[in-house]
Scaffold this motif. Structure first.
Motif, PDB file in Angstrom:
ATOM      1  N   THR A 396       0.822  -1.212   0.000  1.00  0.00           N
ATOM      2  CA  THR A 396       0.000   0.000   0.000  1.00  0.00           C
ATOM      3  C   THR A 396       0.852   1.257   0.000  1.00  0.00           C
ATOM      4  OG1 THR A 396      -0.164   0.111   2.418  1.00  0.00           O
ATOM      5  CG2 THR A 396      -1.823  -1.215   1.259  1.00  0.00           C
ATOM      6  N   ARG A 397       2.136   1.125   0.363  1.00  0.00           N
ATOM      7  CA  ARG A 397       3.039   2.276   0.394  1.00  0.00           C
ATOM      8  C   ARG A 397       3.988   2.300  -0.803  1.00  0.00           C
ATOM      9  NH1 ARG A 397       3.769   3.626   6.686  1.00  0.00           N
ATOM     10  NH2 ARG A 397       1.968   2.500   7.483  1.00  0.00           N
ATOM     11  N   GLY A 398       3.732   1.418  -1.775  1.00  0.00           N
ATOM     12  CA  GLY A 398       4.478   1.459  -3.030  1.00  0.00           C
ATOM     13  C   GLY A 398       5.649   0.521  -3.148  1.00  0.00           C
ATOM     14  N   TRP A 399       5.834  -0.400  -2.163  1.00  0.00           N
ATOM     15  CA  TRP A 399       6.968  -1.322  -2.196  1.00  0.00           C
ATOM     16  C   TRP A 399       6.491  -2.758  -2.399  1.00  0.00           C
ATOM     17  CZ3 TRP A 399      11.195   1.650  -2.053  1.00  0.00           C
ATOM     18  CH2 TRP A 399      11.187   2.835  -1.320  1.00  0.00           C
ATOM     19  N   TRP A 400       7.271  -3.531  -3.133  1.00  0.00           N
ATOM     20  CA  TRP A 400       6.938  -4.947  -3.361  1.00  0.00           C
ATOM     21  C   TRP A 400       8.103  -5.794  -2.861  1.00  0.00           C
ATOM     22  CZ3 TRP A 400       2.785  -7.601  -3.900  1.00  0.00           C
ATOM     23  CH2 TRP A 400       2.776  -8.878  -4.474  1.00  0.00           C
TER      24      TRP A 400
END
Length: 447
Positions: A396-400
């Motif tokens: 949800t914060r842009g990291w995978w």
């Protein structure tokens, strides 16, 4: 057509067949399609035989074949169940959603990989290369590569990558049902490969110095026939053997000379500093395999292998009956890269930058009270309480990032973060987001 429906597993599935081959194929189809999940129980032999109208011997033969191929395991009074990591269901990561920063791949930064230049002209030859499968120039370069770390290299040979090599070694040395000690957490493809060969996996704990002596001692006393480990930059934890740990493991293995020791030194650089390896101690039965895909190019499916004469002879004998040799075009390409000073400088620069990026993240996490390990390689391993919550929270914060489940057997939960392309300034943002996600999960679980 006879059918037997499993009524006592979570997902009902109809096993079909009137022959051992047909019954085994039906179970495999259920596993492949997800109808039978890891841990689901299969019917007792006599009950399934009665339901299908076949003899108990037919069902027993089907179950034996499924066990040999690593699809199911038998747990004594617990019966026969689908294996935790069935060989038909690889531990492939989920597809990354669009718009995220990929920190789950485990791959190198392309900026530190050389441009591959295969030979411009390859002259045709009469017949095959079976009589001379290895280029003498690459043989000598490979010997020097091993000897830099004190690894004996009287005999070297080649393969099509580390897993290809390990699979061949295990298949010629062991028989279905034999046990193999592996690192836990460990390389996920290896954790799939062992049961796929019909072998039993015995997990051995890993700490910052590599495979633990207590864990290896228990595995050896339990009767393992082979041990597979990485001497440096262990995947996924980044652990590397120290001289003391190497010696402790070597002393234990000295009491079990019949056990084959396989080291996967997948990230050794052609011009890097020496490092402790078990192979330097010359166990009775041993092999070390080194690959170049992480340092010279992910498409270079080449591996160098050395070991005791019996092990290497058995490997080459099996290879002669299958692929025969590694492409001489590929060998020429690898030899050229090994000999190029500009490539050596690029690889050395990459090693320096990878270290800076790993330390940037571990330091940033540590400053926020988050413990992480990663002393070598391309990844950082971070213990967490709930893998799914952390992976989804960071998403949800842009990291995978990668959930640790596919690297684990019995070790505690964690996530793996690939730092090869993570710039130091981005590491600060990630660490702050990571700490925030952990705070959210602690609040969710009450502390």
């Amino acid at each position: 057509m006879y059918r037997y429906t499993l009524q006592y597993v979570v997902t009902q599935y109809s096993i079909q067949g009137t022959t051992a081959k047909g019954i085994a194929a039906s179970v495999e189809r259920g596993v492949t399609e997800g109808e039978l999940a890891p841990g689901d129980a299969l019917p007792p032999v006599r009950r399934l035989a009665d339901g299908l109208g076949v003899s108990p011997g037919t069902v027993a033969t089907a179950y034996k074949e499924l066990r040999r191929r690593g699809l199911v395991v038998t747990r004594g009074r617990g019966g026969t169940v689908v294996a935790e990591a069935p060989s038909v269901a690889s531990r492939r990561p989920p597809r990354m959603p669009e718009g995220l920063t990929d920190l789950a791949s485990g791959l190198p930064d392309p900026a530190f990989l050389p441009v591959l230049r295969p030979p411009a002209e390859v002259r045709p030859v009469y017949g095959s290369h079976r009589a001379s499968p290895r280029l003498p120039e690459l043989e000598e370069l490979t010997r020097a590569w091993f000897r830099r770390d004190g690894v004996p290299a009287e005999t070297v040979t080649f393969a099509h990558g580390a897993l290809d090599c390990v699979a061949r070694l295990l298949s010629v040395e062991l028989r279905p049902g034999d046990a193999v000690a592996v690192e836990d957490p460990g390389f996920h493809h290896l954790l799939d490969l062992v049961p796929a060969l019909g072998l039993r996996t015995v997990p051995v704990a890993v700490d910052a110095e590599g495979m633990t002596p207590d864990g290896l001692r228990d595995a050896l006393r339990g009767g393992v026939r082979a041990v597979v480990l990485s001497p440096r930059a262990q995947c996924p934890t980044g652990a590397s053997l120290t001289a003391g740990r190497r010696d402790a493991l070597g002393e234990l293995l000295g009491g079990f000379p019949e056990v084959l020791v396989i080291e996967d030194d997948y990230i050794a650089t052609p011009d890097g500093p020496p490092a402790p390896t078990l192979a330097a101690l010359r166990p009775a039965r041993w092999a070390q395999v080194r690959t170049v895909s992480k340092r010279l190019g992910v498409d270079l499916r080449w591996a160098g292998l050395t070991g005791d004469p019996v092990t290497i002879a058995r490997h080459d004998g099996r290879m002669l009956m299958t692929s025969g040799w590694v492409s001489h075009i590929l060998q020429t390409t690898v030899a050229g890269l090994f000999s190029d000073p500009a490539v050596a400088r690029l690889v050395e620069r990459g090693e320096t930058v990878y270290g800076e990026r790993r330390r940037a993240l571990t330091d940033a996490l540590g400053a926020r009270g988050v413990r992480a390990s990663g002393t070598g390689g391309l990844n950082v391993w971070v213990p967490v309480r709930d893998e799914s919550a952390v992976v989804n929270g960071l998403r949800t914060r842009g990291w995978w990032v990668a959930a640790g489940a596919r690297f684990r057997i019995g070790s505690p939960p964690a996530v793996r973060i690939t730092t090869s392309t993570l710039l130091p300034e981005a590491a600060e943002r990630l660490a702050a987001d990571f700490a925030g996600v952990l705070g959210d999960t602690q609040a969710t679980y009450g502390g």
